[in-house]
Motif scaffolding. Structure first.
Motif, short mmCIF file in Angstrom:
data_model
loop_
_atom_site.label_atom_id
_atom_site.label_comp_id
_atom_site.label_asym_id
_atom_site.label_seq_id
_atom_site.Cartn_x
_atom_site.Cartn_y
_atom_site.Cartn_z
N GLU A 222 -4.56 42.90 -34.92
CA GLU A 222 -5.35 43.64 -35.91
C GLU A 222 -6.67 44.13 -35.31
O GLU A 222 -7.11 45.25 -35.56
CB GLU A 222 -5.62 42.76 -37.13
CG GLU A 222 -4.37 42.46 -37.95
CD GLU A 222 -4.69 41.65 -39.19
OE1 GLU A 222 -5.90 41.43 -39.46
OE2 GLU A 222 -3.75 41.24 -39.90
N ARG A 223 -7.29 43.27 -34.53
CA ARG A 223 -8.56 43.66 -33.90
C ARG A 223 -8.37 44.83 -32.95
O ARG A 223 -9.18 45.76 -32.92
CB ARG A 223 -9.14 42.46 -33.15
CG ARG A 223 -10.58 42.66 -32.69
CD ARG A 223 -11.03 41.54 -31.79
NE ARG A 223 -10.54 41.74 -30.41
CZ ARG A 223 -10.69 40.84 -29.45
NH1 ARG A 223 -11.23 39.67 -29.71
NH2 ARG A 223 -10.26 41.11 -28.23
N LYS A 224 -7.28 44.79 -32.19
CA LYS A 224 -7.00 45.88 -31.25
C LYS A 224 -6.71 47.18 -32.00
O LYS A 224 -7.10 48.28 -31.55
CB LYS A 224 -5.81 45.51 -30.36
CG LYS A 224 -6.03 44.29 -29.49
CD LYS A 224 -7.14 44.48 -28.48
CE LYS A 224 -6.73 45.39 -27.35
NZ LYS A 224 -7.76 45.46 -26.28
N ALA A 225 -6.04 47.07 -33.15
CA ALA A 225 -5.73 48.26 -33.95
C ALA A 225 -7.01 48.89 -34.48
O ALA A 225 -7.17 50.12 -34.50
CB ALA A 225 -4.81 47.88 -35.10
N ILE A 226 -7.95 48.04 -34.92
CA ILE A 226 -9.24 48.54 -35.42
C ILE A 226 -10.02 49.21 -34.30
O ILE A 226 -10.65 50.26 -34.49
CB ILE A 226 -10.05 47.39 -36.04
CG1 ILE A 226 -9.35 46.87 -37.30
CG2 ILE A 226 -11.47 47.83 -36.36
CD1 ILE A 226 -9.97 45.61 -37.88
N GLU A 227 -9.98 48.60 -33.11
CA GLU A 227 -10.70 49.16 -31.97
C GLU A 227 -10.17 50.54 -31.60
O GLU A 227 -10.93 51.43 -31.19
CB GLU A 227 -10.58 48.21 -30.76
CG GLU A 227 -11.39 46.93 -30.91
CD GLU A 227 -11.17 45.97 -29.75
OE1 GLU A 227 -10.32 46.29 -28.87
OE2 GLU A 227 -11.82 44.91 -29.71
N LYS A 228 -8.86 50.74 -31.74
CA LYS A 228 -8.27 52.04 -31.43
C LYS A 228 -8.72 53.12 -32.42
O LYS A 228 -8.85 54.30 -32.06
CB LYS A 228 -6.75 51.94 -31.44
CG LYS A 228 -6.18 51.22 -30.22
CD LYS A 228 -4.66 51.19 -30.27
CE LYS A 228 -4.09 50.49 -29.05
NZ LYS A 228 -2.61 50.45 -29.06
N LYS A 229 -8.92 52.71 -33.67
CA LYS A 229 -9.32 53.67 -34.70
C LYS A 229 -10.78 54.08 -34.56
O LYS A 229 -11.18 55.14 -35.02
CB LYS A 229 -9.09 53.07 -36.09
CG LYS A 229 -7.62 52.91 -36.43
CD LYS A 229 -7.47 52.28 -37.82
CE LYS A 229 -6.00 52.10 -38.17
NZ LYS A 229 -5.83 51.48 -39.51
N MET A 230 -11.56 53.20 -33.96
CA MET A 230 -13.00 53.48 -33.86
C MET A 230 -13.29 54.52 -32.76
O MET A 230 -12.59 54.68 -31.82
CB MET A 230 -13.75 52.17 -33.54
CG MET A 230 -13.70 51.18 -34.69
SD MET A 230 -14.52 49.61 -34.30
CE MET A 230 -16.20 50.18 -34.09
#
Length: 230
Positions: A222-230
């Motif tokens: 989940e953290r990696k997914a959020i980082e990609k969106k940022m």
């Protein structure tokens, strides 16, 4: 062994006066027997050398008495010098057995405690050899990756990685072995083909003389997914 020797010497000193007294008695009786024997020889006739019967009986009686005293003396000394050592030895064996039982109970309790913590951890835990082959995994690893424990114990870190991270397995293992600790990010693939991003904290440990690697994996998908969106 030194303690037993000290006990032996202490008891020997304790019974020394008794031993000296009995030894003196034996010496006196023996000396008197020799004198009686000489008298018997002197009183015998020169023609047939027949010894006086009464003196011979006395000599035999005194010899038997000396033998009995020697046997009693040796038996007494051996008994008192060894019986306590034997008791101490048996007592030590009993204490050792009690300690062994206590140690086994403590070890069993520790193993049960470790197993409980290991299998109820909120993180995936891998125990591997220095080649990365799995030795043990906790229940959460099986649940997250969809493999049975038997299947995982036939695998290694390399089998779980995506093609992108397979090349890093060897490098990570070398760093763990060289430095004793390493934290890194990687990707595991479940049995169903799902890619799971994890943060691995690996440490080199020594278990009964055997070096192993224990790794704790925390899901950061989940953290990696959020980082990609940022």
């Amino acid at each position: 062994m030194n303690k037993l020797l000290k006990n032996f010497l202490a008891r020997l000193i304790l019974f020394l006066p008794i031993i000296i007294g009995i030894a003196t008695s034996i010496f006196v009786i023996t000396f008197q027997s020799i004198r009686n024997f000489e008298q018997a020889i002197n009183q015998s006739t020169t023609s047939n050398l027949n010894l006086n019967g009464e003196l011979i009986n006395k000599i035999i009686l005194e010899s038997v008495l000396i033998g009995i005293i020697i046997i009693v003396l040796l038996s007494t000394v051996v008994y008192f010098l060894t019986i306590e050592n034997i008791r101490n030895y048996l007592r030590q064996i009993s204490i050792s057995k009690e300690k062994l039982v206590s140690t086994k109970k403590a070890l069993t309790f520790s193993e049960q405690k470790f197993e409980t913590i290991f299998n109820n951890s909120s993180d995936e835990i891998f125990l591997a050899d220095l080649n990365g082959d799995f030795i043990e995994v906790n229940q959460l690893v099986c649940e997250k990756l969809g493999y049975t424990k038997a299947e995982l114990l036939k695998m290694s870190f390399l089998h779980l990685k995506t093609p992108k991270y397979k090349a890093y397995v060897s490098k990570n293992l070398k760093k763990i072995i060289a430095e004793g600790f390493h934290t890194y990010e990687t990707e595991n693939v479940s049995k169903a083909g799902k890619v799971i991003s994890v943060e691995m904290k690996s440490r080199l440990i020594n278990c009964s003389g055997t070096k192993m690697i224990v790794s704790v994996a925390r899901n950061i998908t989940e953290r990696k997914a959020i980082e990609k969106k940022m």
